[in-house]
Structure formats: C-alpha cells, structure tokens
Design a protein around this motif. Structure first.
Motif, PDB file in Angstrom:
ATOM      1  N   MET A 208      41.954  30.804   3.316  1.00  0.00           N
ATOM      2  CA  MET A 208      42.671  30.548   2.072  1.00  0.00           C
ATOM      3  C   MET A 208      42.670  31.747   1.128  1.00  0.00           C
ATOM      4  O   MET A 208      43.518  31.844   0.243  1.00  0.00           O
ATOM      5  CB  MET A 208      42.056  29.343   1.350  1.00  0.00           C
ATOM      6  N   HIS A 210      43.608  34.667   1.544  1.00  0.00           N
ATOM      7  CA  HIS A 210      44.886  35.378   1.606  1.00  0.00           C
ATOM      8  C   HIS A 210      45.879  34.778   0.619  1.00  0.00           C
ATOM      9  O   HIS A 210      46.628  35.507  -0.050  1.00  0.00           O
ATOM     10  CB  HIS A 210      45.448  35.308   3.029  1.00  0.00           C
ATOM     11  N   LEU A 211      45.879  33.444   0.513  1.00  0.00           N
ATOM     12  CA  LEU A 211      46.805  32.787  -0.411  1.00  0.00           C
ATOM     13  C   LEU A 211      46.371  32.978  -1.855  1.00  0.00           C
ATOM     14  O   LEU A 211      47.199  33.161  -2.749  1.00  0.00           O
ATOM     15  CB  LEU A 211      46.899  31.294  -0.088  1.00  0.00           C
ATOM     16  N   SER A 214      47.205  36.655  -3.075  1.00  0.00           N
ATOM     17  CA  SER A 214      48.537  37.191  -2.798  1.00  0.00           C
ATOM     18  C   SER A 214      49.551  36.590  -3.758  1.00  0.00           C
ATOM     19  O   SER A 214      49.371  35.469  -4.249  1.00  0.00           O
ATOM     20  CB  SER A 214      48.958  36.877  -1.354  1.00  0.00           C
ATOM     21  N   PRO A 216      52.532  34.557  -4.367  1.00  0.00           N
ATOM     22  CA  PRO A 216      53.201  33.562  -3.522  1.00  0.00           C
ATOM     23  C   PRO A 216      54.709  33.786  -3.491  1.00  0.00           C
ATOM     24  O   PRO A 216      55.282  34.326  -4.450  1.00  0.00           O
ATOM     25  CB  PRO A 216      52.863  32.233  -4.206  1.00  0.00           C
ATOM     26  N   PHE A 239      55.156  36.949   4.650  1.00  0.00           N
ATOM     27  CA  PHE A 239      54.027  36.303   3.978  1.00  0.00           C
ATOM     28  C   PHE A 239      53.478  35.168   4.834  1.00  0.00           C
ATOM     29  O   PHE A 239      52.277  35.095   5.119  1.00  0.00           O
ATOM     30  CB  PHE A 239      54.470  35.778   2.611  1.00  0.00           C
ATOM     31  N   TRP A 240      54.365  34.274   5.269  1.00  0.00           N
ATOM     32  CA  TRP A 240      53.927  33.110   6.032  1.00  0.00           C
ATOM     33  C   TRP A 240      53.505  33.469   7.450  1.00  0.00           C
ATOM     34  O   TRP A 240      52.618  32.834   8.022  1.00  0.00           O
ATOM     35  CB  TRP A 240      55.011  32.044   6.044  1.00  0.00           C
ATOM     36  N   PHE A 243      49.937  34.525   7.198  1.00  0.00           N
ATOM     37  CA  PHE A 243      49.066  33.367   7.008  1.00  0.00           C
ATOM     38  C   PHE A 243      48.893  32.594   8.321  1.00  0.00           C
ATOM     39  O   PHE A 243      47.776  32.204   8.692  1.00  0.00           O
ATOM     40  CB  PHE A 243      49.639  32.453   5.925  1.00  0.00           C
TER      41      PHE A 243
END
Length: 524
Positions: A208, A210-211, A214, A216, A239-240, A243
């Motif tokens: 998490m 990373h989220l 970062s 969004p 981005f995704w 993740f």
C-alpha cells in the motif's frame, strides 16, 4: 467523544502493573486523527474575511496585528489555504517551498485544527481531538525537516493494556518475547499465530505504500486534444500496472488474503487467525477496525481498517504509534514553522465569510475544511453544478452503525461504551505539573443527536462523563475520585469548534474526554 481528565491515581492497576506509555483498552479501542484538505478550485478567487490577527506562538513573524492584515489584503497570492489544520499547513509548506506566494487563514486563535494542544486548565495541556501519531508520512517529516522545527516523538512500549474484570490482563507492544508471553496466558496457539498475523499485515503495508506516497490518477474531463487524452490514459495505465506488479509479487495466497482483508468484516479476518476462545486478544485487535466510526467489527470492509492502523511508523519503526512531546499541537506547530520559513503567511482569527469585509485576492484556493463546509458554506451559491451539490449533500457524516453500539442505533449514548485511554504525560513531562497526569479518553459510541437528551444540557453531558468514569472504575478502582477536572467534546462540539461536520475526527460519531489526574500511587 473526547474527555480530557485530571485524576488522582489510587491503585487503579493490578499489582505490579504500572501505567503504560501506551493505550489502555477497557471495552474499546483507539482512533487516530486524519483530516482532509478537501478541495482546491482554480480560477481567480476573492476570499472575504473578518478580523484577522498575526500568528502567535511560533515566534517566527514579527509583524504587528494590523500589519499582518494589511499584508494579506495588499498582496496578490498564488494560493490561499482556508484552515490551518495540519493538512492545510502541509499544503502551504510545500507550495511555499516551490516558490509560490501562500497565505493560510485560520478561524481559531490557534493553528492545528483538530491536531491542537490547548491549556484549558492551568498547568495541563490537552491534545483535544487527536492524541497519537503514526500516519504522518515519513517523507513529509523528512522533506519539511520537522525534527529541526521541534517535532519530537515519544514511542510507547508497551503499547496497549487490556484489563479483564477477573483481574487478568493483556499487554502488547513491539517486544516479540513480551507479546508471546502475554498472549500465551490466554492461548499458546494464538501466541504462535500472532507474529505471522503481524508479518502478513506488514507485507500488505509495503504494497500500500506505493499508493500512499504516489499522486493518484485524476479523473479529468478537461483533456483538450487526442494526444493529451492518450497521454493521460498512459499515465494512469502505468500507475496501475506498477501497483498490480506489486500485488502479483505477494503470491497467490497472500494476494487472495489481501483482497479478502479489504472487503471482509474484521471479525472474519481475526477469526481466521485466532481461536474462538481468544476473545481478549481479538477484542484488543478488533478495536482498531471500528475506531473513528460507528461501524461494527461485523461490518463488511472493517477488515481494511485493521490494515490502515498499521500503515504508519514512528522514526522508522513500522506500525508504531507515538505521543508527541508538547501534545499533538506540536506537529502542527512544526509544520507551521516549516511553512513560515519557506515564506508562507499564516493568520489566525481569520473568519472566512461571504459578506462584506476585507478581501484577499488569489489565483487558487485550497480548503482544509470538510466538503460540506467548503462547498455548502464557503462557496457562493450558483457557482457549482446542482449535480455536484447533490453529491455533497448526500455524504453520510453519521457513518453506519454490535453490544456497545446497539444503544447508538436507537440514538442513545452507549451504556457501556468502548473506551480507549491514553496517558501521554507518562512520557511527556511538558504537559502536566509534577505528580499529576493528563488522560485522554476516546469514547464510542456517542450519537450526534441523542434521543434521551441534548449535548447542550450540562447535566446530560456530566451524566455521560460520570458513566464513562464509573466504567473505568470497574477496571481501575479509584479513577473517578482522582479526577481534578475534565474537558469534554461531544460530536456537536467537534462541529462547532473544529468545523468537523456532523461529526468525528475521521469526518465520518464519537467523543473525547480529556482528564487531569493527581498521581498518588500505582503510576510510574
């Protein structure tokens, strides 16, 4: 509800147990304060305000009061931040460091919003809404050099103490040997499982992070050209993809457990890890899944909240919650110093209104208030689309509402509420006189509009406070008689004083009681 209490401590812990630097969980748990810098609207903006005075206490600006107001109105600002809560101050600090001209307007006489320290009773300094720190991102502490600006964290060890009415208790903390010994008193199987439970949560935290750190992906409707549109889609895809790559690295088993954690009730998650008979351990852990809302441990999605409360760190120690020397307001003061050093202009007693008054001209406005206050009270009528306003009005600030919270379902303050007690003065000697202590009680569940009374009724308020104190007496005899004084914040108080709409410190209803206590024995 927050009650800040002053107490005389008379043998209110089992023999040999000293008050902890950590939280004391009676029938309940703890919360952490999170706030939202809820909006930013660009275009040319004019902010109206009434009497404003210069920020005091930081000892950074030397302008006189009128000089501070004159500076506000005579300059054209790149950004104005409405509300000097810790999130608003953080935004101001980063903008100022980037070279923008930034002003921060705070309605109250003190900065910090709900992360504030106030001396309500001479000699006792209360963290009135928030009381523990962990979720402040390390990159912010590092980049704003908050330690240099006075931030000092006081780690708790042990971190929690759960007393039982039969005299047994459970201590937990960062010491693995202590945890194994304590949990083994109730279940050896659970003592073996607990480190694996913590390890899995930390694996999920690393995913998490990373989220958390970062920017969004933003839902944009103003992409002018096909090239811009494709560039925007590519950024979101990257981005995704990054993740999902981290999710795949977890492995199939942990990836499935991760998804289950996000959507399952906390009760199911804990039952999968620990024995059915392990109620004391599970009750201690489960409180983290309901703190800050009227949710039940059986509410779908409450499993995620378990994860949320181990996402933070204190001075590099993951999952550790700490006190802050000088109270939680010291966080806001440190961020405020960083913002002022970078060139931000902070003004207190600046009530933003939509009436005649001084005007501050700016290109952008950031709001540190709730969405309701921001869009329904601060933005003039006729500017925002009706569909958007309908969405804002549809936000449920009461949250969804199992034994402790059943009363709240009927609009009644709980007869036996969940209570998390913290005693910051055990570690922080700056917030109370020698021999005395400050105790914070975070209390669930307290409805915003009780059906059996009114929070404005002083006798009703005191009756509920005394109920909470009497409940603590069952576990810590003599607590009530040790109280010197207390300050209590019911849900409407949070709304009126801190502009937390409807509500709680998590913007979704609890209360706070801050108590001053006199130390006689049993407290180390």
């Amino acid at each position: 509800m927050n009650i800040v209490v002053g107490i005389t401590t008379k043998c209110w812990f089992p023999d040999g147990i000293q008050p902890l630097s950590g939280r004391v969980v009676g029938t309940g748990s703890g919360t952490r304060y999170t706030d939202t810098c809820s909006a930013m609207w660009k275009k040319r903006a004019t902010v109206s305000l009434v009497h404003a005075s210069r920020l005091s206490g930081l000892n950074i600006h030397t302008d006189a009061k009128l000089q501070g107001t004159r500076t506000l109105t005579e300059r054209k600002w790149d950004a104005v931040v409405v509300g000097a809560g810790h999130n608003g101050l953080t935004a101001a600090a980063y903008l100022a460091k980037a070279g923008l001209k930034v002003a921060v307007l705070e309605r109250r006489h003190v900065i910090g919003g709900a992360a504030v320290t106030e001396e309500l009773i001479p000699g006792f300094k209360f963290s009135r809404c928030s009381y523990l720190q962990s979720l402040l991102r390390p990159c912010i502490v590092r980049e704003l050099e908050l330690s240099r600006h006075g931030l000092k964290l006081l780690k708790r060890n042990p971190s929690s103490f759960t007393p039982c009415l039969d005299g047994r208790y459970l201590l937990l903390g960062p010491d693995e040997a202590l945890n194994y010994s304590e949990i083994s008193k109730f279940s050896r199987r659970d003592a073996i499982a607990y480190p694996r439970y913590e390890e899995q949560l930390q694996n999920f935290v690393r995913l998490m992070e990373h989220l958390l750190d970062s920017t969004p992906p933003e839902l944009r409707r103003d992409v002018p050209t096909f090239v811009d549109h494709m560039t925007d889609k590519l950024k979101k895809s990257l981005f995704w993809c990054h993740f999902l790559k981290k999710v795949f690295k977890l492995g199939y088993g942990d990836a499935v457990d991760f998804v289950n954690l996000l959507v399952s009730p906390a009760s199911r998650v804990l039952n999968n890890w620990f024995e059915v008979t392990g109620d004391v351990l599970k009750a201690t852990l489960a409180t983290d899944a309901v703190i800050g809302s009227m949710s039940s441990v059986c509410t779908p999605g409450s499993g995620y909240v378990l994860l949320h409360h181990v996402m933070g760190e204190s001075d590099g120690d993951r999952g550790v919650w700490s006190y802050v020397e000088g109270g939680m307001g010291s966080i806001s003061m440190a961020i405020g110093r960083a913002a002022c050093e970078a060139g931000a202009h902070i003004v207190t007693n600046a009530e933003v209104i939509l009436a005649d008054g001084s005007h501050v001209h700016t290109s952008s406005v950031l709001s540190n208030a709730t969405p309701h206050v921001t869009f329904m009270k601060l933005v003039p009528e006729g500017i925002l689309p009706e569909e958007f306003l309908h969405g804002i009005n549809s936000i449920d600030y009461s949250s969804d509402i199992d034994r402790a919270h059943r009363d709240a379902l009927n609009g009644l303050p709980s007869q036996r509420p969940l209570i998390e007690m913290t005693i910051p003065s055990v570690l922080d000697k700056t917030i109370s006189p020698p021999g005395k202590h400050v105790v914070n009680l975070f209390i669930q569940y307290t409805p915003y509009k009780p059906t059996d009374g009114c929070w404005q009724d002083l006798s009703f308020r005191d009756s509920f406070a005394q109920r909470c104190f009497s409940l603590i007496d069952e576990y810590a005899p003599g607590f009530s008689s040790s109280i010197i004084g207390y300050d209590m914040l019911a849900p409407p108080d949070l709304e009126k004083q801190f502009y937390l709409t409807g509500l709680t410190i998590d913007h979704l209803c609890e209360g706070f009681i801050c108590v001053e206590v006199e130390h006689t024995q049993g407290v180390g």
